[in-house]
Structure formats: structure tokens, C-alpha cells
Write an enzyme that holds these catalytic residues in place. Structure first.
Site, PDB file in Angstrom:
ATOM      1  N   ARG A 394     -10.021 -13.814  73.291  1.00 38.43           N
ATOM      2  CA  ARG A 394     -10.082 -14.813  74.364  1.00 38.43           C
ATOM      3  C   ARG A 394     -10.719 -14.211  75.606  1.00 38.43           C
ATOM      4  O   ARG A 394     -11.522 -14.862  76.282  1.00 38.43           O
ATOM      5  CB  ARG A 394      -8.687 -15.346  74.700  1.00 38.43           C
ATOM      6  CG  ARG A 394      -8.719 -16.519  75.711  1.00 38.43           C
ATOM      7  CD  ARG A 394      -7.317 -17.015  76.063  1.00 38.43           C
ATOM      8  NE  ARG A 394      -7.371 -18.275  76.793  1.00 38.43           N
ATOM      9  CZ  ARG A 394      -7.493 -18.391  78.108  1.00 38.43           C
ATOM     10  NH1 ARG A 394      -7.612 -17.307  78.863  1.00 38.43           N
ATOM     11  NH2 ARG A 394      -7.508 -19.581  78.689  1.00 38.43           N
ATOM     12  N   CYS A 395     -10.378 -12.973  75.911  1.00 43.24           N
ATOM     13  CA  CYS A 395     -10.932 -12.313  77.095  1.00 43.24           C
ATOM     14  C   CYS A 395     -12.456 -12.218  77.026  1.00 43.24           C
ATOM     15  O   CYS A 395     -13.133 -12.239  78.054  1.00 43.24           O
ATOM     16  CB  CYS A 395     -10.365 -10.905  77.238  1.00 43.24           C
ATOM     17  SG  CYS A 395      -8.641 -10.820  77.740  1.00 43.24           S
ATOM     18  N   MET A 396     -13.001 -12.093  75.816  1.00 44.13           N
ATOM     19  CA  MET A 396     -14.442 -11.844  75.665  1.00 44.13           C
ATOM     20  C   MET A 396     -15.280 -13.121  75.673  1.00 44.13           C
ATOM     21  O   MET A 396     -16.503 -13.046  75.560  1.00 44.13           O
ATOM     22  CB  MET A 396     -14.697 -11.072  74.366  1.00 44.13           C
ATOM     23  CG  MET A 396     -14.205  -9.634  74.405  1.00 44.13           C
ATOM     24  SD  MET A 396     -14.699  -8.702  72.941  1.00 44.13           S
ATOM     25  CE  MET A 396     -13.600  -9.365  71.707  1.00 44.13           C
TER      26      MET A 396
END
Length: 405
Positions: A394-396
Site C-alpha cells: 500500500r505504501c508503494m
């Protein structure tokens, strides 16, 4: 493209990503902490893992994957924008007076690379023989690199009401947010579609907020983490803008412990379907306070909102917002060692590409098993190098468009 996101799990249609590049090779054991990184990854393996991730998204969703570097080059094709972006980047090192001489020797592609990967004095000397930087060491950065830039979720957030441009807590990461904002404000694909929720126009030095702390709970509610990276003042202003805009009726402020492994709200829980959430149970229990913002009055010129401190857990809040809520716990079977290990490698930070369809790190095998046992389709990806930055799938990713649910 309507730059609004109404759920965390609608089928992905477009996403912004950044393939790790030369900026990662700038990391050494001696500067990694200064550059806000946890480790020194092996770039080639990291790129292979990221390519695998990108290809899975394309093959399984047909979504358009926008490359940050390509968008940046297209944005900088305008000479005025190119000058402003380079001048701003050089100002962080108090070297903005060199902008014109540097631009005269670097191509647009080289400028885009410099904004992401940084550039050193000795590299400029190869381009400019009489570079007037005698007081700087050859290996000093004229523009520092942005090794965290492959985490595209942090510098921006899309909400049901519009766009939040992040104000980063760490000064070293603010250039990431500046680059993203310049693209969205100037690129032909986006510039006419931005309904800016934050920062508020005219506010100098806005309070800090980062995209990983913003989660769309439902079509009427958004949660924002009050974390080590996001301030209460910023949450108030975002809540006020969202509530005034009218799409959202409730904004929750979730007070997280000021700890590294609870850095953003999306390390605590993610929404996988209209009634399914993946959580890190220790973090849910550690939430100190949750507050609710609602609209009090809006006469156009004056907007007033109400803040209510809730005497209930975050879990209770989620149960109220999400009917028939089902919860999957990180680590799967209640083994705290597994949960701790997989939380460290962002087991809760999976990326939903459709209802009950997620991309997860392969190494978080106990969480992945628990997800599959609940009927979730898990597409696992290798992550021995990607995970060294301590951020998950999700962060990426920065979703730009999802199917409405």
C-alpha cells in the site's frame, strides 16, 4: 481523470508508482540515517521485485500504471516549470543562485534524475568545468537524493472530496511532496482535476500530514491517524475542508502511539472490502483516543465543525461504520511472535486492487494464510529488498482511480 477516491478496495483503474533507481545507490551505511532510510538495499534486486509488483497490477487489473519519472519529465518540458522546480530543489542546500548555470548544462532528463536521485559537486564539475563551488567537497550533495520516493503513498492522498498534498514531518522528505505537487498542479493529465483539500490556500508552513495516515473507511467517513508524522492541527483543517465540501459526513482522528512501528495509520489497519478489515491487534489495543469531527454549520463564508472525543475503541468505531464487520488479525493464529515479525515488515499494509483481492509481501506468510482462509485472493510478491525501507505494497502505490462500489 476525476482525482477522488471513494473506497480503499474498488477495482483499481489507475495508479502512480515510482521504480527505485539511482537514489537507492546513494545510500551507504554512513548516510542512511541522515537520508531517513533503514538499510542499504541491493538496487538491482529491488528493481526486479518492483517490476514484479508492477506487472502483477497490470496483468490482473488492466490498470494504467503511471511512472513518476515519466510524468516528471513531461511536466518539466515547460521551461518555466523546469526552472522553478530546480531552483526550489537547490534552495534546500542554499544554492539556488546556481540554477541558471546548472540548467544550461543539464538536459530535461538529467534534471528529472537530479530531482529524484540527487546530484553531487563532482558530478556537476564534469558538466561545468569552472563550477564556482570551491568551498564544497566533491562528494557533497548539491541536491540530496530521495530514497524514500518509491513510497508513493506518503506525499499525497486522494479522498472522496479531493486531493491532500502532504506536508512532510521530516524536512528531508519535503522535496518528495514538492515534486508530486508540481506534477499534479502542472501536468495536463491532472492540473484541471485537482480539488485541493489541503494545504489551505494562504497558509504558510502548514501543519504536517502524510498520506499513509489517511484511510477511506466508507463513502461517508474518513479516518486520519494522529501519528508521529501527522499533527492534530492538520487533521482539523483537512476535516473542515472535507466536511465543508460535503462528500464526507464524518472524519475520525485516531491517536496512535508515537512509535516507529505505528508510523502511519495504514500500518495499523487496511480495508479490503465493504465489510472486511485487516488489523494489527496490538496497535488496535494501543490506540489512546479517537475523536470525531462533524459539520456544525456551513453558510458558505463561515464553516464550523464539532469535535467529539469518543469513549470507545477504534474497533467499536469501525464496527459502527462498517456493518457486519469481519476482522483478520495480522499473523493469523494469535501467535504474537508471528504478528510482531510480520508487523515489522508491514503485514497489515497490503494493497487492495479489488474487493477481497490484495497484493501482499510473500514473506508475511502467516497473515497471507489467514487472508486466504477468509476467502481473500492474495497475490504475493518477493520483497527481500523492497521491505528494507519498512513500507508495504500500500505504501508503494498511489491509486488515482478506482471503480465505484
Amino acid at each position: 481523470m476525476d482525482l477522488r477516491i471513494h473506497s480503499e478496495f474498488g477495482t483499481l483503474k489507475a495508479v502512480l508508482m515510482h521504480r527505485p533507481g539511482k537514489e537507492i545507490d546513494r545510500l551507504t551505511p554512513y548516510n542512511k540515517e541522515l537520508l531517513l532510510f533503514e538499510d542499504v538495499p541491493y538496487l538491482e534486486a529491488m528493481q526486479q521485485e518492483h517490476d514484479y509488483f508492477t506487472n502483477i497490477i497490470k496483468q490482473t487489473t488492466g490498470a494504467t500504471v503511471y511512472s513518476l519519472h515519466e510524468l516528471l519529465m513531461e511536466t518539466m518540458s515547460d521551461d518555466g516549470i523546469l526552472f522553478r522546480m530546480m531552483e526550489e530543489a537547490l534552495s534546500f542546500s542554499r544554492l539556488s543562485h546556481f540554477t541558471e548555470s546548472i540548467l544550461g548544462r543539464l538536459s530535461t532528463s538529467e534534471c528529472a534524475t537530479a530531482l529524484i536521485a540527487g546530484i553531487k559537486v563532482h558530478e556537476l564539475k564534469k558538466k561545468i568545468s569552472k563550477l564556482p563551488m570551491v568551498d564544497l567537497m566533491d562528494f557533497a550533495f548539491v541536491i540530496p537524493p530521495c530514497p524514500n520516493l518509491y513510497f508513493q503513498r506518503d506525499p499525497i492522498a486522494l479522498t472522496p472530496g479531493g486531493v491532500v498534498f502532504s506536508s512532510m514531518k521530516m524536512e528531508g522528505r519535503q522535496r518528495e511532496a514538492n515534486v508530486i505537487r508540481s506534477i499534479f498542479e502542472n501536468h495536463p493529465l491532472f492540473k484541471d482535476q485537482v480539488n485541493q483539500i489541503y494545504p489551505i490556500d494562504g497558509h504558510k508552513d502548514p501543519a504536517c500530514i502524510e498520506g499513509g495516515d489517511i484511510i477511506v473507511i466508507s463513502d461517508k467517513a474518513v479516518a486520519i491517524g494522529n501519528s508521529e508524522r501527522t499533527d492534530e492541527k492538520a487533521i482539523y483543517h483537512v476535516a473542515k475542508s472535507l466536511l465543508a465540501e460535503g462528500t464526507v459526513e464524518r472524519v475520525y482522528e485516531v491517536h496512535l502511539p508515537q512509535q516507529r512501528n505505528f508510523m502511519h495509520l495504514d500500518t495499523v489497519f487496511t480495508v479490503l472490502d465493504e465489510n472486511l478489515v485487516l488489523t494489527y491487534p496490538d496497535a488496535m489495543e494501543a490506540v489512546l483516543q479517537t475523536s470525531l469531527y462533524t459539520l456544525k454549520s456551513n453558510d458558505g463564508d463561515q464553516v464550523h465543525i464539532k469535535r467529539t472525543v469518543l469513549k470507545e475503541s477504534l474497533l467499536t468505531v469501525l464496527e459502527k461504520e462498517i456493518p457486519y464487520l469481519e476482522i483478520i488479525h495480522l499473523g493469523g493464529n494469535g501467535n504474537k511472535d508471528y504478528a510482531l515479525r510480520e508487523q515489522w515488515f508491514d503485514g497489515a499494509n497490503v494493497f487492495a486492487i479489488g474487493p477481497r483481492k490484495v497484493i501482499s509481501y510473500r514473506r508475511n506468510k502467516h497473515t497471507n494464510r489467514a487472508l486466504r482462509d477468509m476467502g481473500v485472493e492474495v497475490l504475493d510478491i518477493p520483497s527481500s529488498e523492497l521491505s528494507r525501507g519498512l513500507g508495504g505494497p500500500r505504501c508503494m502505490t498511489m491509486p488515482l482511480s478506482r471503480s465505484k462500489i
